[in-house]
Motif scaffolding. Structure first.
Motif, short mmCIF file in Angstrom:
data_model
loop_
_atom_site.label_atom_id
_atom_site.label_comp_id
_atom_site.label_asym_id
_atom_site.label_seq_id
_atom_site.Cartn_x
_atom_site.Cartn_y
_atom_site.Cartn_z
N VAL A 187 -3.59 21.71 -1.51
CA VAL A 187 -4.46 20.53 -1.55
C VAL A 187 -3.63 19.29 -1.82
O VAL A 187 -3.76 18.26 -1.13
N ALA A 188 -2.74 19.36 -2.83
CA ALA A 188 -1.91 18.20 -3.18
C ALA A 188 -0.97 17.84 -2.03
O ALA A 188 -0.81 16.65 -1.69
N GLU A 189 -0.37 18.86 -1.42
CA GLU A 189 0.57 18.61 -0.33
C GLU A 189 -0.13 18.00 0.88
O GLU A 189 0.36 17.03 1.49
N ALA A 190 -1.28 18.57 1.24
CA ALA A 190 -2.02 18.06 2.40
C ALA A 190 -2.52 16.65 2.15
O ALA A 190 -2.48 15.80 3.05
N ALA A 191 -3.00 16.39 0.94
CA ALA A 191 -3.51 15.05 0.61
C ALA A 191 -2.39 14.02 0.67
O ALA A 191 -2.56 12.91 1.20
N GLU A 192 -1.22 14.38 0.14
CA GLU A 192 -0.08 13.47 0.17
C GLU A 192 0.36 13.20 1.60
O GLU A 192 0.66 12.05 1.97
N ASP A 193 0.38 14.24 2.43
CA ASP A 193 0.78 14.07 3.82
C ASP A 193 -0.21 13.19 4.58
O ASP A 193 0.18 12.29 5.32
N GLY B 114 6.98 6.22 1.99
CA GLY B 114 5.97 6.17 3.05
C GLY B 114 5.01 5.01 2.92
O GLY B 114 4.09 4.86 3.72
N GLY B 115 5.22 4.17 1.91
CA GLY B 115 4.37 3.01 1.72
C GLY B 115 4.79 1.86 2.62
O GLY B 115 5.80 1.93 3.33
N ILE B 116 4.00 0.80 2.61
CA ILE B 116 4.32 -0.41 3.38
C ILE B 116 4.12 -1.62 2.49
O ILE B 116 3.37 -1.58 1.50
N ARG C 52 0.42 9.44 6.27
CA ARG C 52 0.09 9.13 7.66
C ARG C 52 -0.93 7.99 7.74
O ARG C 52 -0.87 7.14 8.63
N ALA C 53 -1.87 7.99 6.80
CA ALA C 53 -2.88 6.94 6.80
C ALA C 53 -2.26 5.58 6.54
O ALA C 53 -2.64 4.57 7.15
N VAL C 54 -1.27 5.55 5.63
CA VAL C 54 -0.60 4.28 5.32
C VAL C 54 0.18 3.79 6.53
O VAL C 54 0.08 2.62 6.93
N LEU C 55 0.96 4.68 7.13
CA LEU C 55 1.78 4.27 8.27
C LEU C 55 0.93 3.89 9.47
O LEU C 55 1.33 3.05 10.29
N ASP C 56 -0.26 4.50 9.59
CA ASP C 56 -1.17 4.13 10.67
C ASP C 56 -1.62 2.67 10.56
O ASP C 56 -2.01 2.05 11.55
N LYS C 57 -1.56 2.14 9.33
CA LYS C 57 -2.00 0.76 9.11
C LYS C 57 -0.89 -0.25 9.35
O LYS C 57 -1.13 -1.46 9.34
N LEU D 112 0.87 -1.17 0.00
CA LEU D 112 0.00 0.00 0.00
C LEU D 112 0.91 1.22 0.00
O LEU D 112 1.81 1.33 0.82
N THR D 113 0.70 2.12 -0.93
CA THR D 113 1.49 3.35 -1.01
C THR D 113 0.57 4.56 -0.88
O THR D 113 -0.64 4.46 -1.12
N PRO D 114 1.14 5.71 -0.52
CA PRO D 114 0.31 6.93 -0.42
C PRO D 114 -0.41 7.24 -1.73
O PRO D 114 -1.54 7.74 -1.70
N ASP D 115 0.22 6.96 -2.87
CA ASP D 115 -0.41 7.25 -4.16
C ASP D 115 -1.70 6.46 -4.35
O ASP D 115 -2.60 6.90 -5.08
N MET D 116 -1.81 5.31 -3.69
CA MET D 116 -3.02 4.49 -3.83
C MET D 116 -4.19 5.11 -3.07
O MET D 116 -5.35 4.79 -3.38
N LEU D 117 -3.89 5.96 -2.09
CA LEU D 117 -4.95 6.53 -1.26
C LEU D 117 -5.21 8.01 -1.54
O LEU D 117 -6.26 8.53 -1.18
N VAL D 118 -4.24 8.68 -2.18
CA VAL D 118 -4.30 10.14 -2.25
C VAL D 118 -5.54 10.64 -2.97
O VAL D 118 -6.10 11.69 -2.61
N ASP D 119 -6.02 9.92 -3.99
CA ASP D 119 -7.19 10.38 -4.73
C ASP D 119 -8.47 10.30 -3.90
O ASP D 119 -9.47 10.94 -4.23
N GLU D 120 -8.43 9.51 -2.82
CA GLU D 120 -9.62 9.36 -1.98
C GLU D 120 -9.68 10.41 -0.86
O GLU D 120 -10.64 10.47 -0.10
N ILE D 121 -8.63 11.22 -0.76
CA ILE D 121 -8.52 12.18 0.35
C ILE D 121 -8.80 13.58 -0.14
O ILE D 121 -8.24 14.03 -1.14
N THR D 122 -9.70 14.27 0.55
CA THR D 122 -10.01 15.67 0.23
C THR D 122 -9.83 16.50 1.50
O THR D 122 -10.69 16.48 2.39
#
Length: 618
Positions: free
Chosen positions: A369-375, A449-451, A379-384, A235-245
């Motif tokens: 928006v892009a920076e916040a979503a990536e950040d 930042g992925g796992i 964090r969401a990935v590492l939380d998992k 799971l990488t941040p790029d896989m989740l970034v489009d779902e984050i607003t």
């Protein structure tokens, strides 16, 4: 002349020692460890202090971190023996201090003061030693002047000892002359490339028997790479970034956090050179205006560097009123009139004028928006990560992670040349190479930042494909080898004719002449072996055939020019080489002397104290 050079070298050495002492104090005072531990050991009666070891170890870790471009942890330092290296170095210097003590070598207060006066960090605005500046510099690092001056005395004593042991050690003149004679020799030669165009006919097609024999003799050339069949879930941040607003409050907070970056006042990049009085400052400014000197020259004459006078990038609010008025009155680079400051009169040089910058929230909203979503995605990935570790520990398979979590399941035929997908991450490549069949998957982090977690399913060893499957590749390789064989045979024949006096042009070769080439030069579009071989030939008219990947090079030596030892450049080089060689000899002799001294006095270490210092460094 020799005396002057030696004195200059000695003065430079003293400055170097002082600067190292000053730099070494940064961040280290007498505090940091509890209890009454004051030393980690001793050589004879001279202790190796806690401060020396702590400072030396931290410096070693900092140096390795800078060299590697990544922080070195204390655990890594211990595993790699950095602490052992530091203790060895301290033991050597302490042994010399002990020897100097027993011999009664020391320096007086006058010499200590003389050396302190040479350190730029201890000088005031007028360039002279300033006691308050000196004491303030030490106070900031929680070091008392008596401690610093004691270190200075010990260093000076060791230097006296070194001078007594190695003074007068010089190498014979023939040493430098021999080396320069080798390095400075020049050669002229002629060379020609032997390639397939010189062959009268193309290669005959290989027979089946020839091709089969070549295939069998060179089988490793055609073997496939080892393939490690690996299953993984990632799971990488790029896989989740489009779902984050990110919400508006988060964006506003990020903008405010970076406000200093987006909104900056008018600034100047300046340098400051102080003077003892107004007359000196005015005279300096007049001399600059008249073209009699320059700001840089004045800095150099003061014994300073541009780094010493650099004030960096400043805004009006960073400067006192009169200084700000003088600096910001300048709308282009230049040098101000003398300005009175709390440290005395000074000239300010403005090197660049930076206009005020105001970037509104709306102008950078998309970037935020892009920076916040990536950040948030990172964090969401590492939380998992912890959840994934728990699932794996509970027996979950990678396939189940791909089904029951946000992780994606995949499989890859991994080899050393595979750089696609997850194989593009160094973290994964290291894990893939390490895995053994039967290992349980473990959660790992990726550089972005992925796992991921991986499992080795099978190792497919290198194999030689059937000749029928790779016939075209084998034919191409056979042709290349046959061409090289024929060119080598042709080269042997042409070399023999060249040795008999036939010119390259008469042999149908397109020769190229190199005149007065040095052995360290670079000849474009040629292998390094050409120049090396030209300098291995013993006399004019000698020839050589140099194999290349696809043919050969024929070279003929035309002339050898001995190094001109009388030239000015040569004399400068000989002087420098002789000094370096003598310094190297002195260093070797002193190192052997130091080893003998240490063995004579003996080293004792307090491992409890060593461990305490190691534990205090994070």
């Amino acid at each position: 002349m020799a005396k002057s050079g030696k004195s200059s070298a000695s003065r430079i050495a003293v400055w170097g020692i002082l600067l190292l002492l000053v730099a070494g104090l940064a961040g280290f005072g007498s505090s940091g460890l509890s209890g009454n531990i004051s030393s980690i050991g001793s050589v004879g009666e001279t202790p190796i202090t806690v401060q020396e070891y702590q400072r030396g170890l931290q410096q070693e870790i900092d140096f390795e971190s800078r060299r590697r471009g990544t922080p070195v942890s204390m655990q890594t330092a211990l595993l790699e023996g950095l602490d052992v290296r530091v203790r060895g170095r301290l033991a050597a210097t302490t042994a010399l201090t002990e020897e100097a003590r027993l011999m009664g070598l020391s320096v007086g207060d006058a010499e200590v003061l003389s050396q302190l006066q040479q350190v730029p960090a201890f000088q005031g605005p007028d360039g002279a030693f300033n006691r308050e500046t000196y004491e303030f510099a030490l106070e900031r690092n929680d070091v008392r002047p008596t401690e610093f001056e004691d270190d200075l005395r010990k260093t000076a004593a060791r230097q006296l000892l070194q001078q007594s042991v190695t003074g007068g050690l010089t190498l014979n003149e023939s040493y430098a002359e021999t080396l320069y004679g080798f390095i400075g020799e020049r050669r002229s030669f002629r060379w020609a490339v032997l390639d397939a165009a010189l062959l009268a006919t193309p290669n005959d097609a290989p027979t089946d028997a020839e091709l089969k024999a070549f295939y069998e003799e060179n089988g490793t050339q055609f073997e496939t790479l080892e393939v490690r069949k690996i299953s993984y879930a990632w799971l990488t941040p790029d896989m989740l970034v489009d779902e984050i607003t990110p919400n508006e409050d988060e964006l506003r907070a990020l903008y405010d956090e970076r406000s200093d970056e987006f909104n900056q006042p008018e600034r100047r990049i300046v340098e400051r050179l102080g003077f003892a009085d107004s007359e000196a400052a005015s005279a300096a400014k007049a001399a600059i205006d008249a073209g009699e000197t320059s700001f840089d020259d004045l800095v150099t004459e003061r014994g300073l560097t541009l780094e010493d006078v650099d004030q960096g990038e400043v805004a009006r609010n960073d400067l006192d009123g009169p200084i700000a008025d003088a600096v910001f009155a300048m709308t282009e680079p230049g040098i101000s009139a003398p300005v009175e400051t709390s440290l005395g009169p000074a000239l300010y040089r403005v090197n660049a004028v930076l206009e005020a910058q105001e970037i509104t929230f709306d102008e950078v909203r998309d970037d935020l928006v892009a920076e916040a979503a990536e950040d948030q995605a990172r964090r969401a990935v590492l939380d998992k990560l912890t959840d994934v570790e728990d699932l794996l520990a509970g027996g979950a398979t990678l396939e189940e992670l791909g089904t029951d979590t946000d992780l994606e399941f995949g499989q890859i035929d991994f080899s050393e040349t595979n750089q696609e997908g997850i194989a593009g991450y160094d973290n994964f490549r290291e894990e893939a190479a390490r895995l053994n069949e039967g290992d349980f998957p473990e959660a790992r982090e990726l550089s972005d930042g992925g796992i991921f977690a991986a499992r080795l399913d099978e190792i497919v060893p290198p194999a030689l494909p059937a000749l029928a499957d790779i016939r075209d590749d084998v034919v191409a390789a056979w042709n290349a080898a046959e061409t090289k064989r024929r060119l080598t045979a042709l080269g042997d024949d042409l070399k023999a004719q060249l040795d008999q006096g036939t010119a390259m042009e008469a042999l149908g070769l397109d020769g190229r002449t190199e005149t007065d080439r040095g052995r360290t030069e670079f000849i474009e579009d040629t292998p390094v072996a050409l120049l090396i071989t030209a300098f291995e030939l013993e006399k004019a008219s000698d020839t050589a055939l140099i194999p290349t990947d696809d043919g050969a090079i024929l070279v003929e030596l035309l002339d050898i020019s001995a190094a001109d030892l009388a030239a000015d450049d040569a004399q400068d080089f000989l002087t420098q080489l002789s000094q370096q060689g003598s310094a190297g000899l002195a260093a070797d002799v002193f190192e052997l002397y130091g080893q003998a001294v240490q063995a004579r006095h003996g080293l004792s270490l307090d491992q409890v104290a060593v461990n305490a210092v190691n534990a205090s460094i994070r």
